[in-house]
Write a protein that holds these residues in place. Structure first.
Motif, mmCIF file in Angstrom:
data_model
loop_
_atom_site.group_PDB
_atom_site.id
_atom_site.type_symbol
_atom_site.label_atom_id
_atom_site.label_comp_id
_atom_site.label_asym_id
_atom_site.label_seq_id
_atom_site.Cartn_x
_atom_site.Cartn_y
_atom_site.Cartn_z
ATOM 1 N N HIS A 71 0.828 -1.000 -0.050
ATOM 2 C CA HIS A 71 -0.177 -0.152 0.117
ATOM 3 C C HIS A 71 0.744 1.083 -0.076
ATOM 4 C CE1 HIS A 71 -3.477 -2.886 1.060
ATOM 5 N NE2 HIS A 71 -4.039 -1.759 0.661
ATOM 6 N N ASN A 75 0.970 4.276 -2.600
ATOM 7 C CA ASN A 75 0.910 5.656 -2.392
ATOM 8 C C ASN A 75 2.126 6.440 -2.626
ATOM 9 O OD1 ASN A 75 -0.979 7.605 -1.455
ATOM 10 N ND2 ASN A 75 -0.745 7.233 0.603
ATOM 11 N N TYR A 154 -5.764 0.844 -4.183
ATOM 12 C CA TYR A 154 -5.360 0.916 -2.920
ATOM 13 C C TYR A 154 -6.533 0.399 -2.113
ATOM 14 C CZ TYR A 154 -3.548 3.053 1.441
ATOM 15 O OH TYR A 154 -3.015 3.516 2.686
#
Ligand code: NAL
Length: 326
Positions: A71, A75, A154
């Motif tokens: 993740h 990001n 995500y």
């Protein structure tokens, strides 16, 4: 304190309250998780959910801490290698902070998120979800940059993780609520069970009482702060003697007492010279807040006590970081 109270104290919302009550009726051995994008140093935002994990462990639950390396990569938090290295440091700081080692399982996202079955389930979820829906779920996590495809993937992965980690309860800050709502809506479409979620509040910025305290904006407090740093930051904090009657502005000093100090200490002692009335001892946050409001407790004394309590909470993690870096 009974299990329901341990699960819900200092929680902004429970989704749904009834499901959390059912869980609290038999908490032993049930699994709760929080996921964190790895970052090198824990700050108060991390510790707020960690306090909830400690409550859940006290209620007899097992805790899964997801070190969400994939993740963080999605990001744009760094290269995969950098992220893995910071995750190890993060784990050491959580243990130093007080998570029970024998009731905590640390899992790297990459341990299961790159498997074939997971990937196919993810693609299934992508087919079931509009871009608009995924983007809305991600809005509060992502910050201001232009949305990339990675930002849409995500929240879908976060949804699947709740199933793959075999969890009974999802825990997160209020900024995670839209992802958890997406998960509640989408998991049944893949014939998986819906799980309840609890959300902790977002603590105000230290200086203004507005917005959120995080590593990126305003002043935050972290495991890197020295005793002197803490005194300085707390001393400069916004601390109106009364709580804002309109409710727009929070008092960050009171919030820190409420969410960080009282949950971890049985009593809080404000030391004062006899000529200023002598020591004050509080067992409950509400009593301290009432005294600050009435003027019985001066903001400067409250701040001194707060800085000392935070110092005590942070000291073990600070020491851990020092060892990791030496
Ligand atoms: C939390 C995060 C990432 C992945 C998760 C997967 C399952 C459960 C929780 C998770 C990090 C979180 C953040 N979205 O904004 O820090």
């Amino acid at each position: 304190m009974d299990a329901y109270e341990l699960l819900t104290r200092n929680v902004e919302e429970a989704v749904t309250d009834e499901e959390v009550r059912d869980l609290a009726a038999e908490p032993e051995g049930k699994r709760a998780y929080v996921g964190y994008e790895p970052s090198g140093v824990l700050h108060l935002g991390h510790l707020l959910t960690a306090n909830k994990l400690i409550d859940l462990q006290e209620a007899g639950m097992e805790v899964v801490v997801l070190l969400a390396d994939v993740h963080a990569y999605l990001n744009e938090k760094g290269s995969f290698e950098e992220i893995r290295a910071t995750a190890e440091q993060m784990k050491a700081q959580f243990l130093a902070y007080g998570l029970e080692e024998d009731q905590t399982e640390f899992v790297y996202g990459s341990e299961f998120q790159l498997e074939e079955e997971y990937t196919l389930d993810l693609h299934h979820l992508e087919r079931e979800t509009t871009m608009n829906r995924a983007q809305r779920a991600m809005a509060e996590i992502q910050g201001d940059e232009t949305a990339k495809v990675s930002h849409l993937v995500y929240p879908l992965m976060q949804t699947l993780d709740i199933e793959y980690l075999d969890l009974d309860l999802a825990v997160g800050g209020l900024d995670q609520r839209k992802v958890h709502m997406l998960a509640r809506e989408k998991l049944p479409e893949l014939e998986y069970d819906v799980r309840p979620a609890i959300h902790t509040p977002i603590v105000a910025d230290l200086t203004s009482g507005e917005g959120k305290m995080s590593s990126s904006e305003g002043i935050t407090i972290s495991m890197e702060d020295s005793t002197e740093d803490l005194e300085e930051k707390v001393n400069s904090a916004f601390c109106p003697p009364t709580r804002d009657p309109e409710g727009d502005l929070e008092n960050p000093v009171l919030e820190l007492f409420e969410y960080h100090v009282f949950p971890r200490f049985d009593e809080v002692v404000v030391e004062r010279p006899e000529k200023y009335g002598g020591d004050l001892t509080y067992e409950a946050y509400e009593d301290l807040a009432a005294d600050l409001e009435s003027g019985e407790l001066h903001p400067a004394d409250a701040k001194g006590t707060l800085a000392a309590a935070l110092d005590e909470l942070i000291a073990p993690g600070r020491e851990t970081l020092r060892e990791l870096r030496s």
